[in-house]
Design a protein around this motif. Structure first.
Motif, PDB file in Angstrom:
ATOM      1  N   LEU A 172      -4.149   6.723  -0.679  1.00 45.96           N
ATOM      2  CA  LEU A 172      -3.915   7.941   0.093  1.00 45.96           C
ATOM      3  C   LEU A 172      -2.272   8.859  -0.242  1.00 45.96           C
ATOM      4  O   LEU A 172      -1.771  10.089  -0.789  1.00 45.96           O
ATOM      5  N   GLN A 173      -1.815   7.557  -0.246  1.00 44.85           N
ATOM      6  CA  GLN A 173      -0.387   8.157  -1.244  1.00 44.85           C
ATOM      7  C   GLN A 173      -0.074   8.630  -2.258  1.00 44.85           C
ATOM      8  O   GLN A 173       0.180   9.680  -2.513  1.00 44.85           O
ATOM      9  N   ALA A 174      -0.965   8.430  -3.102  1.00 42.12           N
ATOM     10  CA  ALA A 174      -1.492   8.945  -4.704  1.00 42.12           C
ATOM     11  C   ALA A 174      -2.077  10.483  -4.284  1.00 42.12           C
ATOM     12  O   ALA A 174      -2.058  11.364  -5.054  1.00 42.12           O
ATOM     13  N   ARG A 175      -2.795  10.266  -3.529  1.00 43.29           N
ATOM     14  CA  ARG A 175      -3.664  12.281  -4.249  1.00 43.29           C
ATOM     15  C   ARG A 175      -2.141  12.958  -2.630  1.00 43.29           C
ATOM     16  O   ARG A 175      -2.419  14.143  -3.256  1.00 43.29           O
ATOM     17  N   VAL A 176      -1.299  12.558  -1.911  1.00 45.39           N
ATOM     18  CA  VAL A 176      -0.374  13.161  -2.105  1.00 45.39           C
ATOM     19  C   VAL A 176       0.345  13.758  -2.751  1.00 45.39           C
ATOM     20  O   VAL A 176       0.857  14.472  -2.907  1.00 45.39           O
ATOM     21  N   LEU A 177       1.050  12.529  -4.009  1.00 46.48           N
ATOM     22  CA  LEU A 177       1.382  13.041  -4.568  1.00 46.48           C
ATOM     23  C   LEU A 177       0.963  13.549  -6.295  1.00 46.48           C
ATOM     24  O   LEU A 177       1.825  14.742  -6.386  1.00 46.48           O
ATOM     25  N   LEU A 178      -0.182  14.084  -6.196  1.00 50.38           N
ATOM     26  CA  LEU A 178      -0.440  14.107  -7.228  1.00 50.38           C
ATOM     27  C   LEU A 178      -0.964  15.802  -6.606  1.00 50.38           C
ATOM     28  O   LEU A 178      -0.670  16.602  -7.576  1.00 50.38           O
ATOM     29  N   ALA A 179      -1.508  16.172  -5.007  1.00 53.78           N
ATOM     30  CA  ALA A 179      -1.874  17.366  -4.637  1.00 53.78           C
ATOM     31  C   ALA A 179      -0.540  18.128  -4.916  1.00 53.78           C
ATOM     32  O   ALA A 179      -0.637  19.650  -5.394  1.00 53.78           O
ATOM     33  N   ALA A 180       0.767  17.415  -4.658  1.00 52.12           N
ATOM     34  CA  ALA A 180       2.133  17.839  -4.603  1.00 52.12           C
ATOM     35  C   ALA A 180       2.417  18.622  -6.215  1.00 52.12           C
ATOM     36  O   ALA A 180       3.395  19.183  -5.988  1.00 52.12           O
ATOM     37  N   GLY A 181       1.637  17.568  -6.569  1.00 55.20           N
ATOM     38  CA  GLY A 181       2.444  17.907  -8.247  1.00 55.20           C
ATOM     39  C   GLY A 181       3.741  17.031  -9.316  1.00 55.20           C
ATOM     40  O   GLY A 181       3.814  17.422  -9.730  1.00 55.20           O
ATOM     41  N   LYS A 182       4.207  16.156  -7.434  1.00 56.55           N
ATOM     42  CA  LYS A 182       5.780  14.797  -7.690  1.00 56.55           C
ATOM     43  C   LYS A 182       4.912  14.457  -8.926  1.00 56.55           C
ATOM     44  O   LYS A 182       6.335  13.992 -10.066  1.00 56.55           O
ATOM     45  N   VAL A 183       3.632  13.367  -9.522  1.00 55.64           N
ATOM     46  CA  VAL A 183       3.270  13.024 -10.596  1.00 55.64           C
ATOM     47  C   VAL A 183       2.222  13.384 -11.504  1.00 55.64           C
ATOM     48  O   VAL A 183       1.154  13.935 -10.715  1.00 55.64           O
ATOM     49  N   GLU A 184       2.041  12.890 -12.227  1.00 52.92           N
ATOM     50  CA  GLU A 184       0.608  12.901 -13.366  1.00 52.92           C
ATOM     51  C   GLU A 184      -0.107  12.058 -12.874  1.00 52.92           C
ATOM     52  O   GLU A 184      -1.486  12.303 -12.930  1.00 52.92           O
ATOM     53  N   THR A 185       0.206  10.363 -12.795  1.00 51.49           N
ATOM     54  CA  THR A 185      -0.166   9.957 -12.604  1.00 51.49           C
ATOM     55  C   THR A 185       0.096   8.636 -11.177  1.00 51.49           C
ATOM     56  O   THR A 185       1.634   8.823 -11.662  1.00 51.49           O
ATOM     57  N   CYS A 186      -0.516   7.918 -10.223  1.00 49.80           N
ATOM     58  CA  CYS A 186      -0.535   7.056  -9.454  1.00 49.80           C
ATOM     59  C   CYS A 186      -1.014   5.327 -10.479  1.00 49.80           C
ATOM     60  O   CYS A 186      -2.198   5.542 -10.947  1.00 49.80           O
ATOM     61  N   VAL A 187      -0.559   5.041  -9.850  1.00 45.67           N
ATOM     62  CA  VAL A 187      -1.150   3.086 -10.484  1.00 45.67           C
ATOM     63  C   VAL A 187      -0.929   2.191  -9.106  1.00 45.67           C
ATOM     64  O   VAL A 187       0.630   2.503  -7.988  1.00 45.67           O
ATOM     65  N   VAL A 188      -1.996   2.046  -8.136  1.00 45.07           N
ATOM     66  CA  VAL A 188      -2.375   1.959  -7.390  1.00 45.07           C
ATOM     67  C   VAL A 188      -2.545   0.217  -7.292  1.00 45.07           C
ATOM     68  O   VAL A 188      -3.721  -0.022  -7.837  1.00 45.07           O
ATOM     69  N   GLY A 189      -1.763  -0.406  -6.804  1.00 47.31           N
ATOM     70  CA  GLY A 189      -2.007  -1.863  -6.842  1.00 47.31           C
ATOM     71  C   GLY A 189      -1.441  -2.874  -5.890  1.00 47.31           C
ATOM     72  O   GLY A 189      -1.200  -2.435  -4.724  1.00 47.31           O
ATOM     73  N   GLY A 190      -1.969  -4.011  -6.056  1.00 52.38           N
ATOM     74  CA  GLY A 190      -1.430  -4.960  -4.868  1.00 52.38           C
ATOM     75  C   GLY A 190      -1.240  -6.015  -5.458  1.00 52.38           C
ATOM     76  O   GLY A 190      -1.670  -6.659  -6.703  1.00 52.38           O
ATOM     77  N   VAL A 191       0.083  -6.940  -5.264  1.00 49.89           N
ATOM     78  CA  VAL A 191      -0.368  -8.448  -5.125  1.00 49.89           C
ATOM     79  C   VAL A 191       0.423  -9.154  -4.397  1.00 49.89           C
ATOM     80  O   VAL A 191       1.014  -8.704  -3.762  1.00 49.89           O
ATOM     81  N   ASP A 192      -0.287 -10.760  -3.950  1.00 49.19           N
ATOM     82  CA  ASP A 192       0.166 -11.538  -3.323  1.00 49.19           C
ATOM     83  C   ASP A 192      -0.099 -12.851  -3.857  1.00 49.19           C
ATOM     84  O   ASP A 192      -0.905 -13.238  -4.692  1.00 49.19           O
ATOM     85  N   SER A 193       0.327 -13.807  -3.167  1.00 48.62           N
ATOM     86  CA  SER A 193      -0.296 -15.255  -2.800  1.00 48.62           C
ATOM     87  C   SER A 193      -0.236 -15.849  -1.628  1.00 48.62           C
ATOM     88  O   SER A 193       1.217 -15.980  -1.097  1.00 48.62           O
ATOM     89  N   TYR A 194      -0.833 -16.729  -1.493  1.00 54.76           N
ATOM     90  CA  TYR A 194      -1.347 -17.589  -0.525  1.00 54.76           C
ATOM     91  C   TYR A 194      -0.507 -19.284  -0.962  1.00 54.76           C
ATOM     92  O   TYR A 194      -0.205 -19.961   0.080  1.00 54.76           O
ATOM     93  N   LEU A 195      -0.472 -18.958  -1.957  1.00 55.99           N
ATOM     94  CA  LEU A 195       0.391 -20.211  -2.570  1.00 55.99           C
ATOM     95  C   LEU A 195       1.928 -20.523  -2.359  1.00 55.99           C
ATOM     96  O   LEU A 195       2.030 -20.609  -3.417  1.00 55.99           O
ATOM     97  N   ASN A 196       2.063 -20.508  -1.135  1.00 55.95           N
ATOM     98  CA  ASN A 196       3.922 -21.277  -1.390  1.00 55.95           C
ATOM     99  C   ASN A 196       3.691 -21.671  -0.060  1.00 55.95           C
ATOM    100  O   ASN A 196       3.296 -22.148   0.869  1.00 55.95           O
ATOM    101  N   TRP A 197       4.939 -22.517  -0.005  1.00 58.84           N
ATOM    102  CA  TRP A 197       5.315 -23.199   1.557  1.00 58.84           C
ATOM    103  C   TRP A 197       5.135 -22.092   3.125  1.00 58.84           C
ATOM    104  O   TRP A 197       5.559 -22.940   3.548  1.00 58.84           O
ATOM    105  N   ASP A 198       5.694 -21.197   2.485  1.00 58.91           N
ATOM    106  CA  ASP A 198       5.422 -20.833   3.843  1.00 58.91           C
ATOM    107  C   ASP A 198       3.778 -19.574   4.299  1.00 58.91           C
ATOM    108  O   ASP A 198       4.164 -19.874   5.620  1.00 58.91           O
ATOM    109  N   ASP A 199       2.729 -20.249   3.933  1.00 60.57           N
ATOM    110  CA  ASP A 199       1.634 -20.067   4.046  1.00 60.57           C
ATOM    111  C   ASP A 199       0.661 -21.302   4.236  1.00 60.57           C
ATOM    112  O   ASP A 199      -0.205 -20.876   5.079  1.00 60.57           O
TER     113      ASP A 199
END
Length: 199
Positions: A172-199
């Motif tokens: 959704l944010q990529a659509r807004v940024l692209l429509a406004a002409g603020k950027v030429e490209t957006c990279v949408v991604g995610g990074v996560d890990s459940y393998l840690n002491w807190d999870d």
């Protein structure tokens, strides 16, 4: 043995640009087109490897060096990115940044993308999943990624702390940024890990 349902250690990214569909919302394109995919997962260190492994029904699940809190401790069964050091030997912040850098490098390689006109919209864990190494360090995560890739991304790049739902917020944010002409490209991604002491 305990199996962490849905447990994952992964990063995925997609470079997107404006789509070709009509526009019922003023100033916001209806669609964005995925131009490139990348990833670092338990079953592959690239999008092609991951897709091939998933088609062959490989899951990447195995015993970890995290154990249940029981009379007779049992190892957790989870899927983890094998190219990274063990979660016990690597700081959580470094682990997430490293996986994101790996996926972004794949996503941006061989493309004539101007980083200064590219926004990174990176999803991370939900706010209720507290972690001392990550809490309040969104700007640091973006800076680390830029340092390791030796590039400067668009100032509208952001970290979206919404877990899996961050993907939808990112597009959704990529659509807004692209429509406004603020950027030429957006990279949408995610990074996560459940393998840690807190999870």
């Amino acid at each position: 043995r305990s199996r962490l349902r849905g447990s994952r250690v992964s990063c995925r990214c997609s470079a997107v640009g404006p789509g070709d569909v009509g526009n019922p919302l003023p100033g916001v394109p209806v669609s964005v087109a995925a131009r490139r995919a990348a990833g670092a997962h338990a079953v592959g260190m690239s999008a092609a490897q991951t897709c091939a492994a998933m088609r062959a029904s490989f899951t990447g699940f195995g015993e970890t060096n995290f154990f249940t809190n029981a009379l007779v401790p049992q190892p957790f069964i989870a899927a983890q990115v094998r190219s990274r050091p063990s979660p016990r030997k690597e700081k959580f912040f470094d682990r997430l940044a490293g996986m994101a850098v790996h996926a972004l490098r794949e996503c941006l390689q061989g493309k004539s993308i101007d980083p200064s006109r590219t926004a990174l919209l990176l999803g991370v864990r939900e706010p209720f999943r507290k972690h001392a190494e990550l809490d309040g360090k969104s700007a640091d995560l973006l800076r680390r990624i830029e340092e390791e890739l030796q590039l400067r991304l668009h100032p509208d790049s952001s970290v979206l702390p919404e877990g899996n739902a961050a993907t939808f917020r990112g597009f959704l944010q990529a659509r807004v940024l692209l429509a406004a002409g603020k950027v030429e490209t957006c990279v949408v991604g995610g990074v996560d890990s459940y393998l840690n002491w807190d999870d």
